[in-house]
Each structure stands twice: as C-alpha cells, then as structure tokens.
Design a protein around this motif. Structure first.
Motif, PDB file in Angstrom:
ATOM      1  N   PRO A   1      -9.162   8.442  -7.263  1.00  0.00           N
ATOM      2  CA  PRO A   1      -8.915   8.779  -5.859  1.00  0.00           C
ATOM      3  C   PRO A   1      -9.942   9.775  -5.334  1.00  0.00           C
ATOM      4  O   PRO A   1     -10.393  10.667  -6.049  1.00  0.00           O
ATOM      5  CB  PRO A   1      -7.513   9.397  -5.879  1.00  0.00           C
ATOM      6  N   THR A   2     -10.318   9.605  -4.091  1.00  0.00           N
ATOM      7  CA  THR A   2     -11.254  10.515  -3.441  1.00  0.00           C
ATOM      8  C   THR A   2     -10.484  11.465  -2.522  1.00  0.00           C
ATOM      9  O   THR A   2      -9.262  11.357  -2.370  1.00  0.00           O
ATOM     10  CB  THR A   2     -12.283   9.741  -2.608  1.00  0.00           C
ATOM     11  N   SER A   3     -11.208  12.372  -1.913  1.00  0.00           N
ATOM     12  CA  SER A   3     -10.559  13.335  -1.014  1.00  0.00           C
ATOM     13  C   SER A   3      -9.923  12.646   0.183  1.00  0.00           C
ATOM     14  O   SER A   3      -9.039  13.211   0.832  1.00  0.00           O
ATOM     15  CB  SER A   3     -11.580  14.374  -0.543  1.00  0.00           C
ATOM     16  N   LYS A   4     -10.367  11.435   0.486  1.00  0.00           N
ATOM     17  CA  LYS A   4      -9.767  10.689   1.602  1.00  0.00           C
ATOM     18  C   LYS A   4      -8.469   9.987   1.196  1.00  0.00           C
ATOM     19  O   LYS A   4      -7.717   9.537   2.056  1.00  0.00           O
ATOM     20  CB  LYS A   4     -10.764   9.660   2.133  1.00  0.00           C
ATOM     21  N   ASP A   5      -8.237   9.892  -0.103  1.00  0.00           N
ATOM     22  CA  ASP A   5      -7.073   9.154  -0.586  1.00  0.00           C
ATOM     23  C   ASP A   5      -5.852  10.028  -0.807  1.00  0.00           C
ATOM     24  O   ASP A   5      -4.732   9.511  -0.888  1.00  0.00           O
ATOM     25  CB  ASP A   5      -7.401   8.451  -1.915  1.00  0.00           C
ATOM     26  N   ILE A   6      -6.047  11.328  -0.943  1.00  0.00           N
ATOM     27  CA  ILE A   6      -4.925  12.207  -1.268  1.00  0.00           C
ATOM     28  C   ILE A   6      -4.956  13.437  -0.370  1.00  0.00           C
ATOM     29  O   ILE A   6      -6.016  13.910   0.016  1.00  0.00           O
ATOM     30  CB  ILE A   6      -4.957  12.643  -2.748  1.00  0.00           C
TER      31      ILE A   6
ATOM     32  N   GLU B   1       0.825  -1.206   0.000  1.00  0.00           N
ATOM     33  CA  GLU B   1       0.000   0.000   0.000  1.00  0.00           C
ATOM     34  C   GLU B   1       0.860   1.257   0.000  1.00  0.00           C
ATOM     35  O   GLU B   1       1.849   1.367   0.738  1.00  0.00           O
ATOM     36  CB  GLU B   1      -0.911   0.012   1.220  1.00  0.00           C
TER      37      GLU B   1
ATOM     38  N   THR C   1      -3.703   4.831  -9.036  1.00  0.00           N
ATOM     39  CA  THR C   1      -4.876   3.951  -9.078  1.00  0.00           C
ATOM     40  C   THR C   1      -5.537   3.815 -10.433  1.00  0.00           C
ATOM     41  O   THR C   1      -6.186   2.807 -10.707  1.00  0.00           O
ATOM     42  CB  THR C   1      -5.954   4.443  -8.091  1.00  0.00           C
TER      43      THR C   1
ATOM     44  N   THR D   1       0.633   5.348   0.604  1.00  0.00           N
ATOM     45  CA  THR D   1      -0.165   6.423   1.178  1.00  0.00           C
ATOM     46  C   THR D   1       0.514   7.746   0.878  1.00  0.00           C
ATOM     47  O   THR D   1       1.698   7.920   1.177  1.00  0.00           O
ATOM     48  CB  THR D   1      -0.319   6.255   2.695  1.00  0.00           C
TER      49      THR D   1
ATOM     50  N   GLY E   1      -3.830  10.525  -9.180  1.00  0.00           N
ATOM     51  CA  GLY E   1      -4.600   9.344  -9.548  1.00  0.00           C
ATOM     52  C   GLY E   1      -3.959   8.581 -10.693  1.00  0.00           C
ATOM     53  O   GLY E   1      -3.961   7.338 -10.730  1.00  0.00           O
TER      54      GLY E   1
END
Length: 776
Positions: free
Chosen positions: A703-708, A644, A682, A646, A678
């Motif tokens: 990607p969402t706002s929680k991913d970046i 993973e 992903t 992050t 993104g």
C-alpha cells in the motif's frame, strides 16, 4: 462506536529534560538532505561485481552443472560452486547467541551441491570486472535438473508418504501448552465457538534491497560493509568461509528497513568467499526482483480456535491448533512458532488451555523473522475469534474482551506472571473513540468499524541469556561519545541511546556523538531484533552514563562542599539544586577529573534475565522479559458491488512505558500500522508449485500513502517497562493489532467474516454472495 474512555491510573513519572522530548534525531538531517550513505552506495577501486546463479526448480537433483563457458568469458574473474566449498554451511539458527547450543539440523548449504529444495536456491557465485559481464556469465552457466517429487502444502507434508524435504520427516518443530483441565472447561461452557483462520506468505519489501562490499585489509582481515540487523554474524561467516573469527570484520551501515529480513545472513558469506578467493574488493547488490526471490518470507499459518464461553462472555476453555509453513529450510521457524504458541490466546485469561503447534518443511521459499515474529499471525486469529464470540453471544466486542482481559499479576498460559502495567481497556477505548461516529453508508458501500487488542513481548527469549554492551565517554570539552554495536534499522535505535546518554549526563542532544554497528570497533550490542535494542542497549548505555555521572558528582561534591545527591547536571552545567547560581561548567569539571585520573569513560554490560529452556511438550515458565499492550481501530468502506475496501480512519493506542522520543514513537506506530494494514488488504507472496508468482512490486502490492489514512497515534506512558526510564518496546508491537482490526471492521461492514488474508475484492464478493445466500 459510542465508547466511554476508561480513565488512566494515576502515574507519577519523574521529570526528565531530554528523554521524553520530540527532539530532532541525530540521523535525521543526513537522511533528509540525501547525505546518508547506505551500503548500496559504497564502491571501491578495482572492485569486482558479483551475481548469484540460482535454481529455477523447487525440488530437483542437479544432474549436471557446467560453468566452463562462463569461466572462459573475458572479464570473468572467478566462479565458485559447491565443489569449491566442501565444508561451507550457513547457520540458520537464532543469530547473535553467545555460547548457546544451536538446534540440531539448523544449517543450510551456502551453495547447493546435489539437490535444490526451493526455486531461488543459490548454486554458483560469479565475480567479474563489470556488472554486465557478471550477468552475461549467468546466462552461460549450463545446468540440467532431474526433477524430484516436491511438497508444497503443509497439510500434505504431514501425511504419510509425502516427499521429505529433510530426513527423517517434514516436522521442523513442535510446541505445546497445557494449563488447567480442558475437559472441566468444556463442562462449564454455555457455547462453543469454532473457527479456522489463514494468513499467507508476505515479503518485507524494505525500500533498500540487500547489498554490501567486501575487501581484504592490510592485515588479511575480510572486511564487509553491509546492511544487516546482526553484526555478530561475523562468527557464522568465519565458520562458513573457514577463517578465524577475528579475520572477519563487519562494518554495518544505517539500514533502509529490515523488519527481520536482514536478521539472517544475506550477501555477507558470498562476499567473503569471493573476496578471499580473488584478493580484490567485491560488490554484490540484489535487484528488487532478486530480493523478492532470494530472502525469507513471513510464515503462512493455519490457526484453528475452539473456544468455550459462558453467556456473559467469560472464556471457560480454549483449544488451539497452529500449523506454520517453514519452507525449504528451518531458519527461525522453531522460534517463530514458539512466539505464536505463547501468544495464541492473546491478552486474555484462559484457565483451561490446550495449544498444539507444528512447523512443517515444504519446497516453498524459506521463511524466517518478520516484524511481529509469530505473535502477529496469532493476533490475526485470536482477535477475529473474540469478535466471533461476541457475535455469537450478541454482545459488544469490547464487552467480551473486557470480561476476559488479563491484569497485572495474572499468569498467561505458560504460567509467566505479568508484572508491568496492563492497560488494555484504557488503550482499546481510546483507539475506538478516536474513530468517532461511523461514516454514513451509501448505496452499495457499507461501513464497518473494528478494533483489535494485543499483547506482545519485547526482548529476547530469556533462556538465550541475552547481553548488550555500550561504552560512554565524556570528553574534556563536555561533549559525549557513545560507542555501541547497535544496528539502526531506521527506527531511531542510535538516537535513543544518544538521548539516554544526554539525559543522564546533563548535556544537550547535539553534544552527543555515536559510533555504532562495527563488529571490531564498537562493543557488541546483540541483534536489532525482538524489539530488544531499547531495552538491552538502552539499559547498557544508561548504566555506562550513570557510572560517569557518579564520578562527576562525587568530584563536584568536594568542589561545592555539598552531598552528591544535592547536585544536578543540566545544559552542560553542574549546579547545587537548592542554589543553582552555584554552578560549574561541565567542561571544567571534566578537566578536574582528568587531572586527578578519575575515569570519564565506562563500558557497561546489561544482562537480561537468565532462565533455563522449557519443555516443548508443555511450556511452563518465564520466556520473555516483559510485554507491551495496546490496540488498533479502523473504519472501512466496503463496496459490495466491486469488492473494493477503502480504509477511511485508523487510530492506534499503545502503552510504551516511557517514550524516549515521542516523535520516533509516533513514527513506529504509524509505520508499523501501515505495514499491518497492508498485511490485511493487499500483500501476499503468491507461490504456485514452489514457484514465485509475485516476482516484482508490480505483482506484490504494497500500500502507498494514497491507499491508507494516516494513523492517529495515541501514546500512553505507564512507566512500568523494564527498559530505561520505564520504557517498553514498540517496534514490533505497532504492527500486530492492525491486520485483525481491519478484518473485524470488514466483518462488521458485511455481516459475514472472511477467514483468510489478504482481504481481496474477490474474497469480499464471495463473502457477499455467501451472506445473501444465507439470508434466503
């Protein structure tokens, strides 16, 4: 990274009152409260609903097509196939050209007649009284295919005996650059670094799928209300439908994203054909799944770099090979390849250069414009190559770049001189410094930091002879109207024109209204592509507003008995600079001018530089109006047990010349950066033997706002651009350095490089395995 931030050169930007201020955009309130009406929101009385029947096969002959059962279904009004449209062709060449010769073989059938070349190719159109009936009719269409050999790998497509997508062969386009003598450069090299990089198909994934409504007006004009980046498509639509160009009227709407995916014709021709055939309004809106299947993708590339360097990091030569996958139809592949070819070396001086590029047809989804337009793919390769050179030489990545950065006055590989400011080290050091100290590693989680510099053009290819028109008028109450055909993709194109007009005419932004994106009623402004609208339509608007300002000040000079240059306009008041108390309301001055027949409106046309096309066998000469420069830096945490990645920190620094609206610029930097992140981690359109595997947003991972993390946006203003007030373009450039920055950060964390995007957990674990085996 411990970095010394390079000081900025001394620049004195002229003070401005409206431009450069983070004012609320003119389109902001409607979007914030949900009042903005998008193309998918429109309906009409007695409206038909349309659907498209598409091929399930990537390469086949249509042996039998029977629509009789579908036509007999109650509620079905019409079904059109290729036999109903013998001459209908879709122009897939660069849109918006005026009088320029199209590339041969650039057309595609509107509906497939005998052969299908990709899964998803349109075969028939259905219009029915309800959407449910139209969908039911699709199920009643009978088709039989005779499979044909297909080709899905661009490398295989180049081999002798490969199935040919379009005769005579699968080569769509080639470009070459030759500079200096590569053999001399080889003799000067101490080290040669070779790498191959790959990037995949990706989707635009805009929030608003393609949609539109068409109807016949009382004059027999086919009017199409649609989300598009190009209202000038009315010409190509007329050609496909078989009507005069003045019988097609495009009413564009504000877009819920475009990113190049709405640069080509999407639903417009289908709507025009059905409306003409039925005489009734017709609505067509793609579902998300249909959008993923039907519209173009970003080009996959395989890019090979072979670079010679001295021990101090100086590049002595570069040999670069580029291969792009065009998919089933050319669309804009030749031009995307051109942009990639020109950008192949990045913002670095290479005296001895050889670039060979080819785009190849396959039976995959077709590819076309996507934010970054070839330059983004090139940057993924050249910036990773620069880090690999640094690693080979044991140098800091910034130091290797510093040795090779181009400067103002240098010439790039195509011999075009860089005339505007080149703040590469200034932007890179600021982006890197914004990351701060590395987050401590913990257990299996490794921390990496990386950055990428870039250069990217804004404005269209200069041999297209690009133009844009804008009309500005001053009303008798002192308010201002702008009319311009610019499509607004959500980036604030219309707001920028309003701020420019407000600045020049000395009125508050709230006193400016704009009418845009209408092929019949607003002056044609060209495409919202190539990061060109601020440059082109911004300059046209400034020219028009300046012409009115000159009239106003000339008349005011008689009133005040002062020279025009001694007068100014601000806050809707005309005044003497030395004695501001001597003033006159702008509305009163407008009334004076009107009573004397002085013009209070102006239509201006701005022309980009006009050049002749270059030899594709050796690109030498000017190609673009100017370039934007900047950098992106990120910090990542990589779990070597799970794979993973992050994203922990993100910072981007760009020289935008002059920020017309800083808040909008920040939005572009953060939005483009998110799209690039993104791209790195992903996003991948997976295609197996020509068939789409990522058929929804459950499989295609955005990607969402929680991913970046939120990207820290650092704006530099050199004032050296060719846009209004010295502005440069930022819409596409904001994306370009983000993906290679992530790739470099992951390589920094792992100590080993992953050569293909996206950087998935599976690839991370494989890289970790390679690193451990290499350490034994």
């Amino acid at each position: 990274m411990n970095i010394t931030v390079k000081p900025l050169p001394d620049v004195e930007l002229p003070p401005l009152r409206v431009v450069g201020k983070p004012l609320r955009r003119v389109d902001a309130l409607g979007k914030a409260v949900g009042a903005t009406v998008y193309s998918g929101d429109y309906t009409m009385p007695k409206m038909l609903h349309a659907k498209v029947f598409r091929s399930s096969e990537p390469s086949a002959r249509i042996a039998r097509l029977d629509v009789s059962k579908a036509r007999a279904l109650p509620g079905v009004v019409i079904i059109l196939t290729a036999t109903d449209l013998p001459d209908a062709k879709l122009v897939t060449d660069m849109p918006g050209q005026t009088g320029q010769k199209r590339r041969a073989g650039s057309d595609a059938p509107v509906l497939a007649a005998d052969v299908v070349r990709f899964a998803g190719e349109p075969i028939a159109l259905v219009a029915a009284e309800t959407l449910a009936i139209a969908e039911q009719a699709l199920d009643l269409i009978e088709i039989e295919y005779q499979p044909l050999p297909g080709v899905y790998d661009p490398l295989e497509a180049l081999k002798p005996g490969a199935p040919v997508v379009h005769s005579p062969d699968n080569v769509v386009a080639t470009w070459k650059v030759r500079k200096g003598d590569v053999e001399v450069g080889k003799s000067l090299a101490d080290v040669v670094v070779e790498n191959t990089f790959e990037v995949p198909f990706i989707d635009h994934a805009y929030i608003e799928p393609e949609s539109g409504v068409a109807w016949l007006d009382e004059k027999g004009v086919i009017t199409i209300r649609v989300c598009t980046q190009v209202v000038e498509h009315f010409r190509n639509i007329a050609r496909a439908v078989g009507v005069p160009q003045n019988k097609i009227h495009i009413q564009g709407t504000l877009l819920g994203g475009g990113f190049g995916g709405k640069e080509d014709v999407t639903v417009e021709i289908f709507l025009a054909l059905l409306t003409r055939a039925t005489g009734r309004p017709v609505r067509l809106e793609y579902t998300r799944e249909e959008s993923l299947l039907a519209h173009s993708k970003r080009h996959p590339f395989i890019i090979k770099h072979r670079t010679g360097v001295k021990k101090n990091g100086r590049i002595t030569f570069a040999e670069i090979e580029m291969l792009s996958n065009s998919g089933a139809y050319p669309y804009l592949s030749p031009y995307v390849l051109l942009y990639a070819t020109v950008a192949a070396t990045g913002p670095y001086r290479v005296d001895h250069l050889k670039v060979d590029s080819v785009s190849v047809a396959t039976n995959n989804p077709f590819t076309s414009a996507f934010r970054g337009f070839g330059a983004a793919q090139a940057a993924v390769a050249y910036e990773q190559q620069m880090d690999e050179i640094a690693k080979t030489l044991g140098m800091h990545p910034l130091e290797v770049r510093r040795v090779n950065y181009i400067k103002t006055g240098d010439r790039i590989g195509t011999n075009q001189e860089i005339k505007s400011a080149v703040w590469l080290e200034e932007s890179a050091t600021r982006a890197i410094a914004a990351l701060g100290e590395k987050t401590p590693a913990e257990g299996s989680v490794k921390i990496g930091q990386g950055f990428a510099s870039y250069m990217q053009s804004y404005g269209r290819i200069t041999w297209f002879h690009d133009t844009s028109r804008s009309w500005v008028g001053l009303e008798l109450d002192g308010t201002v109207v702008v009319r311009c055909g610019v499509p607004d993709l959500g980036a604030g194109q219309v707001n920028a024109l309003c701020q420019i007009a407000a600045e020049v005419l000395g009125v508050p932004l709230d006193n400016v209204a704009i009418y845009s994106t209408d092929s019949a009623l607003t002056p044609l402004a060209g495409t919202s592509t190539a990061t060109r609208q601020l440059y082109m339509s911004g300059n046209a608007t400034k020219q028009a507003a300046t012409a009115i300002r000159d009239v106003l000040l000339e008349r005011a000079s008689k009133h005040f008995e002062e020279a025009p240059e001694d007068l100014d306009i601000a806050d809707s008041v005309v005044f003497v600079k030395a004695h501001p108390e001597h003033n006159l309301p702008l509305a009163d001055l407008a009334a004076m001018c009107a009573s004397e027949g002085l013009p209070l409106a102006n239509l201006a046309q701005f022309c980009a530089p006009f050049t002749t096309s270059l030899n594709p066998e050796d690109l030498q000469g000017d190609i673009y109006p100017d370039f934007t420069f900047g950098a992106h830096a990120v910090e990542v945490a990589v779990d070597t047990e799970t794979g993973e990645i992050t994203l922990l920190k993100s910072a981007a620094c760009h020289d935008v010349g002059r920020a017309i609206n800083p808040t909008a610029v920040v939005g572009q930097i953060q939005g483009g950066g998110a799209q690039g992140l993104g791209y790195a981690l992903t996003e991948e359109v997976k295609v197996r033997e020509g068939r789409l595997q990522t058929r929804s947003l459950s499989e295609y991972l955005v990607p969402t706002s929680k991913d970046i993390p939120t990207t820290e946006a650092i704006i530099l203003e050199s004032g050296s651009g060719v846009g209004p007030f010295g502005a440069k373009g930022i819409g596409e450039p904001s994306l370009t350095p983000a993906a290679p920055a992530v790739a470099n950060a992951v390589a920094d964390a792992l100590g080993v490089r992953i050569h293909s995007l996206p950087l998935t957990p599976e690839k991370v674990l494989e890289a970790v395995k390679r690193a451990r085996e290499g350490a034994r």
